[in-house]
Design a protein around this motif. Structure first.
Motif, PDB file in Angstrom:
ATOM      1  N   ALA A  70       4.573   2.573  -2.493  1.00 40.15           N
ATOM      2  CA  ALA A  70       3.942   1.831  -3.588  1.00 40.15           C
ATOM      3  C   ALA A  70       4.829   0.672  -4.026  1.00 40.15           C
ATOM      4  CB  ALA A  70       3.661   2.770  -4.764  1.00 40.15           C
ATOM      5  N   CYS A  71       6.118   0.901  -4.099  1.00 39.70           N
ATOM      6  CA  CYS A  71       7.074  -0.151  -4.447  1.00 39.70           C
ATOM      7  C   CYS A  71       6.994  -1.305  -3.442  1.00 39.70           C
ATOM      8  CB  CYS A  71       8.484   0.441  -4.491  1.00 39.70           C
ATOM      9  SG  CYS A  71       9.795  -0.720  -4.844  1.00 39.70           S
ATOM     10  N   LEU A  72       6.877  -0.969  -2.178  1.00 40.93           N
ATOM     11  CA  LEU A  72       6.744  -1.975  -1.118  1.00 40.93           C
ATOM     12  C   LEU A  72       5.442  -2.756  -1.268  1.00 40.93           C
ATOM     13  CD1 LEU A  72       7.674  -3.130   1.673  1.00 40.93           C
ATOM     14  CD2 LEU A  72       6.309  -1.295   2.688  1.00 40.93           C
ATOM     15  N   LEU A  73       4.337  -2.048  -1.470  1.00 40.59           N
ATOM     16  CA  LEU A  73       3.030  -2.695  -1.569  1.00 40.59           C
ATOM     17  C   LEU A  73       2.886  -3.523  -2.842  1.00 40.59           C
ATOM     18  CD1 LEU A  73       0.765   0.175  -0.208  1.00 40.59           C
ATOM     19  CD2 LEU A  73       1.448  -1.927   0.969  1.00 40.59           C
ATOM     20  N   GLU A  74       3.631  -3.183  -3.873  1.00 43.49           N
ATOM     21  CA  GLU A  74       3.594  -3.957  -5.113  1.00 43.49           C
ATOM     22  C   GLU A  74       4.466  -5.202  -5.033  1.00 43.49           C
ATOM     23  OE1 GLU A  74       4.745  -1.083  -8.028  1.00 43.49           O
ATOM     24  OE2 GLU A  74       2.804  -0.058  -7.958  1.00 43.49           O
ATOM     25  N   GLY A  75       5.204  -5.347  -3.941  1.00 43.92           N
ATOM     26  CA  GLY A  75       6.020  -6.538  -3.754  1.00 43.92           C
ATOM     27  C   GLY A  75       7.348  -6.515  -4.473  1.00 43.92           C
ATOM     28  N   GLU A  76       7.793  -5.340  -4.884  1.00 45.04           N
ATOM     29  CA  GLU A  76       9.053  -5.229  -5.612  1.00 45.04           C
ATOM     30  C   GLU A  76      10.267  -5.308  -4.693  1.00 45.04           C
ATOM     31  OE1 GLU A  76       8.982  -1.721  -8.032  1.00 45.04           O
ATOM     32  OE2 GLU A  76       7.034  -2.258  -8.895  1.00 45.04           O
ATOM     33  N   GLU A  77      10.079  -5.000  -3.422  1.00 44.43           N
ATOM     34  CA  GLU A  77      11.202  -4.961  -2.482  1.00 44.43           C
ATOM     35  C   GLU A  77      10.721  -5.349  -1.096  1.00 44.43           C
ATOM     36  OE1 GLU A  77      14.777  -5.136  -1.905  1.00 44.43           O
ATOM     37  OE2 GLU A  77      14.569  -3.812  -3.643  1.00 44.43           O
ATOM     38  N   LEU A  78      11.636  -5.865  -0.288  1.00 42.37           N
ATOM     39  CA  LEU A  78      11.340  -6.219   1.095  1.00 42.37           C
ATOM     40  C   LEU A  78      11.386  -4.982   1.984  1.00 42.37           C
ATOM     41  CD1 LEU A  78      13.531  -9.424   1.421  1.00 42.37           C
ATOM     42  CD2 LEU A  78      11.038  -9.329   1.366  1.00 42.37           C
ATOM     43  N   LEU A  79      10.520  -4.940   2.972  1.00 34.46           N
ATOM     44  CA  LEU A  79      10.474  -3.811   3.902  1.00 34.46           C
ATOM     45  C   LEU A  79      11.803  -3.636   4.617  1.00 34.46           C
ATOM     46  CD1 LEU A  79       9.038  -1.584   5.474  1.00 34.46           C
ATOM     47  CD2 LEU A  79       8.089  -3.350   6.967  1.00 34.46           C
ATOM     48  N   SER A  80      12.363  -4.715   5.140  1.00 31.40           N
ATOM     49  CA  SER A  80      13.615  -4.603   5.894  1.00 31.40           C
ATOM     50  C   SER A  80      14.755  -4.094   5.015  1.00 31.40           C
ATOM     51  CB  SER A  80      13.993  -5.941   6.530  1.00 31.40           C
ATOM     52  OG  SER A  80      14.043  -6.959   5.566  1.00 31.40           O
ATOM     53  N   ARG A  81      14.771  -4.495   3.755  1.00 30.18           N
ATOM     54  CA  ARG A  81      15.817  -4.015   2.836  1.00 30.18           C
ATOM     55  C   ARG A  81      15.634  -2.527   2.537  1.00 30.18           C
ATOM     56  NH1 ARG A  81      15.955  -7.792  -1.679  1.00 30.18           N
ATOM     57  NH2 ARG A  81      16.769  -9.172  -0.090  1.00 30.18           N
ATOM     58  N   MET A  82      14.391  -2.100   2.408  1.00 28.43           N
ATOM     59  CA  MET A  82      14.138  -0.679   2.147  1.00 28.43           C
ATOM     60  C   MET A  82      14.522   0.165   3.363  1.00 28.43           C
ATOM     61  SD  MET A  82      10.648  -0.800  -0.086  1.00 28.43           S
ATOM     62  CE  MET A  82      10.854   0.807  -0.858  1.00 28.43           C
ATOM     63  N   VAL A  83      14.325  -0.370   4.559  1.00 26.38           N
ATOM     64  CA  VAL A  83      14.727   0.339   5.772  1.00 26.38           C
ATOM     65  C   VAL A  83      16.248   0.422   5.833  1.00 26.38           C
ATOM     66  CG1 VAL A  83      14.739   0.238   8.294  1.00 26.38           C
ATOM     67  CG2 VAL A  83      12.629  -0.224   7.044  1.00 26.38           C
ATOM     68  N   GLU A  84      16.930  -0.680   5.532  1.00 21.61           N
ATOM     69  CA  GLU A  84      18.402  -0.686   5.522  1.00 21.61           C
ATOM     70  C   GLU A  84      18.966   0.328   4.536  1.00 21.61           C
ATOM     71  OE1 GLU A  84      20.147  -4.499   4.765  1.00 21.61           O
ATOM     72  OE2 GLU A  84      19.102  -5.422   6.443  1.00 21.61           O
ATOM     73  N   ASN A  85      18.295   0.474   3.387  1.00 24.90           N
ATOM     74  CA  ASN A  85      18.760   1.400   2.344  1.00 24.90           C
ATOM     75  C   ASN A  85      18.258   2.821   2.560  1.00 24.90           C
ATOM     76  OD1 ASN A  85      20.082  -0.728   1.060  1.00 24.90           O
ATOM     77  ND2 ASN A  85      18.334  -1.175  -0.264  1.00 24.90           N
ATOM     78  N   ASN A  86      17.649   3.079   3.720  1.00 24.25           N
ATOM     79  CA  ASN A  86      17.122   4.411   4.067  1.00 24.25           C
ATOM     80  C   ASN A  86      16.090   4.926   3.076  1.00 24.25           C
ATOM     81  OD1 ASN A  86      18.663   4.691   6.458  1.00 24.25           O
ATOM     82  ND2 ASN A  86      20.452   5.221   5.211  1.00 24.25           N
ATOM     83  N   GLN A  87      15.337   3.997   2.475  1.00 20.90           N
ATOM     84  CA  GLN A  87      14.261   4.392   1.572  1.00 20.90           C
ATOM     85  C   GLN A  87      12.957   4.582   2.336  1.00 20.90           C
ATOM     86  OE1 GLN A  87      14.847   0.919  -0.907  1.00 20.90           O
ATOM     87  NE2 GLN A  87      15.481   2.236  -2.616  1.00 20.90           N
ATOM     88  N   LEU A  88      12.817   3.875   3.461  1.00 19.87           N
ATOM     89  CA  LEU A  88      11.642   3.986   4.321  1.00 19.87           C
ATOM     90  C   LEU A  88      12.086   4.038   5.774  1.00 19.87           C
ATOM     91  CD1 LEU A  88       9.243   1.304   2.763  1.00 19.87           C
ATOM     92  CD2 LEU A  88       9.074   3.776   2.528  1.00 19.87           C
ATOM     93  N   ASP A  89      11.267   4.647   6.607  1.00 22.51           N
ATOM     94  CA  ASP A  89      11.486   4.655   8.055  1.00 22.51           C
ATOM     95  C   ASP A  89      10.347   3.884   8.704  1.00 22.51           C
ATOM     96  OD1 ASP A  89      13.804   6.302   8.091  1.00 22.51           O
ATOM     97  OD2 ASP A  89      12.518   8.050   7.762  1.00 22.51           O
ATOM     98  N   ILE A  90      10.647   3.247   9.807  1.00 22.85           N
ATOM     99  CA  ILE A  90       9.625   2.496  10.531  1.00 22.85           C
ATOM    100  C   ILE A  90       9.648   2.867  12.009  1.00 22.85           C
ATOM    101  CG2 ILE A  90       9.553   0.531   8.949  1.00 22.85           C
ATOM    102  CD1 ILE A  90      11.332  -0.979  10.994  1.00 22.85           C
ATOM    103  N   LYS A  91       8.508   2.672  12.645  1.00 21.12           N
ATOM    104  CA  LYS A  91       8.388   2.824  14.095  1.00 21.12           C
ATOM    105  C   LYS A  91       7.626   1.612  14.591  1.00 21.12           C
ATOM    106  CE  LYS A  91       8.234   7.850  14.065  1.00 21.12           C
ATOM    107  NZ  LYS A  91       7.395   9.035  14.245  1.00 21.12           N
ATOM    108  N   GLY A  92       8.262   0.860  15.455  1.00 20.91           N
ATOM    109  CA  GLY A  92       7.633  -0.334  15.997  1.00 20.91           C
ATOM    110  C   GLY A  92       8.700  -1.343  16.366  1.00 20.91           C
ATOM    111  N   GLY A  93       8.280  -2.422  16.966  1.00 13.22           N
ATOM    112  CA  GLY A  93       9.199  -3.449  17.423  1.00 13.22           C
ATOM    113  C   GLY A  93       9.597  -4.430  16.336  1.00 13.22           C
ATOM    114  N   TYR A  94      10.554  -5.279  16.701  1.00  8.35           N
ATOM    115  CA  TYR A  94      11.076  -6.256  15.754  1.00  8.35           C
ATOM    116  C   TYR A  94      10.022  -7.302  15.395  1.00  8.35           C
ATOM    117  CZ  TYR A  94      14.312  -9.508  13.552  1.00  8.35           C
ATOM    118  OH  TYR A  94      14.939 -10.327  12.656  1.00  8.35           O
ATOM    119  N   ARG A  95       9.251  -7.763  16.371  1.00  5.88           N
ATOM    120  CA  ARG A  95       8.184  -8.733  16.090  1.00  5.88           C
ATOM    121  C   ARG A  95       7.157  -8.166  15.123  1.00  5.88           C
ATOM    122  NH1 ARG A  95       6.129 -12.604  20.882  1.00  5.88           N
ATOM    123  NH2 ARG A  95       8.173 -13.460  21.303  1.00  5.88           N
ATOM    124  N   GLN A  96       6.788  -6.909  15.328  1.00  2.58           N
ATOM    125  CA  GLN A  96       5.839  -6.267  14.429  1.00  2.58           C
ATOM    126  C   GLN A  96       6.411  -6.137  13.025  1.00  2.58           C
ATOM    127  OE1 GLN A  96       6.589  -4.985  17.484  1.00  2.58           O
ATOM    128  NE2 GLN A  96       4.675  -5.008  18.617  1.00  2.58           N
TER     129      GLN A  96
END
Length: 117
Positions: A70-96
């Protein structure tokens, strides 16, 4: 969560400049939080929430708890920053990742602040 996704889809549909970013074939994005799975389809023809997530193989997956997504979708934080901070996990390539990061940033709700002079 579904309200956030509906807002995202509405923004994708209403912002003309985003249509230029979207591929002609649907890009399938999965949000997985705890035991729930939400899937959206993004293309220059149509942006929508997918009714049957099992019918599509996602090209990119974002995993985390509902508050972080929800924090991501509300625009409060960047996806890449949340991944770096271990708040979210992602599966997919760098372009995606760059594509989704761009879409999420460009569709975030803009809060207008008053300025005092």
């Amino acid at each position: 969560m579904i309200n956030h996704l509906e807002t995202l889809i509405e923004q994708c549909r209403s912002k003309y400049h985003l249509q230029l970013l979207f591929p002609s074939n649907p890009f399938i994005l999965d949000f997985q939080c705890e035991d729930q799975r939400y899937t959206i389809s993004l293309s220059n023809k149509e942006c929508k929430i997918v009714e049957d997530p099992m019918a599509h193989d996602p090209q990119f997956v974002i995993q985390g708890n509902e508050d972080m997504i929800a924090c991501l979708l509300e625009g409060e934080e960047l996806l890449s920053r949340m991944v770096e901070n271990n708040q979210l996990d992602i599966k997919g390539g760098y372009r995606q990742l760059l594509f989704i990061e761009s879409v999420l940033w460009l569709t975030r709700p803009v809060v207008k602040e008053t300025v005092e002079i």
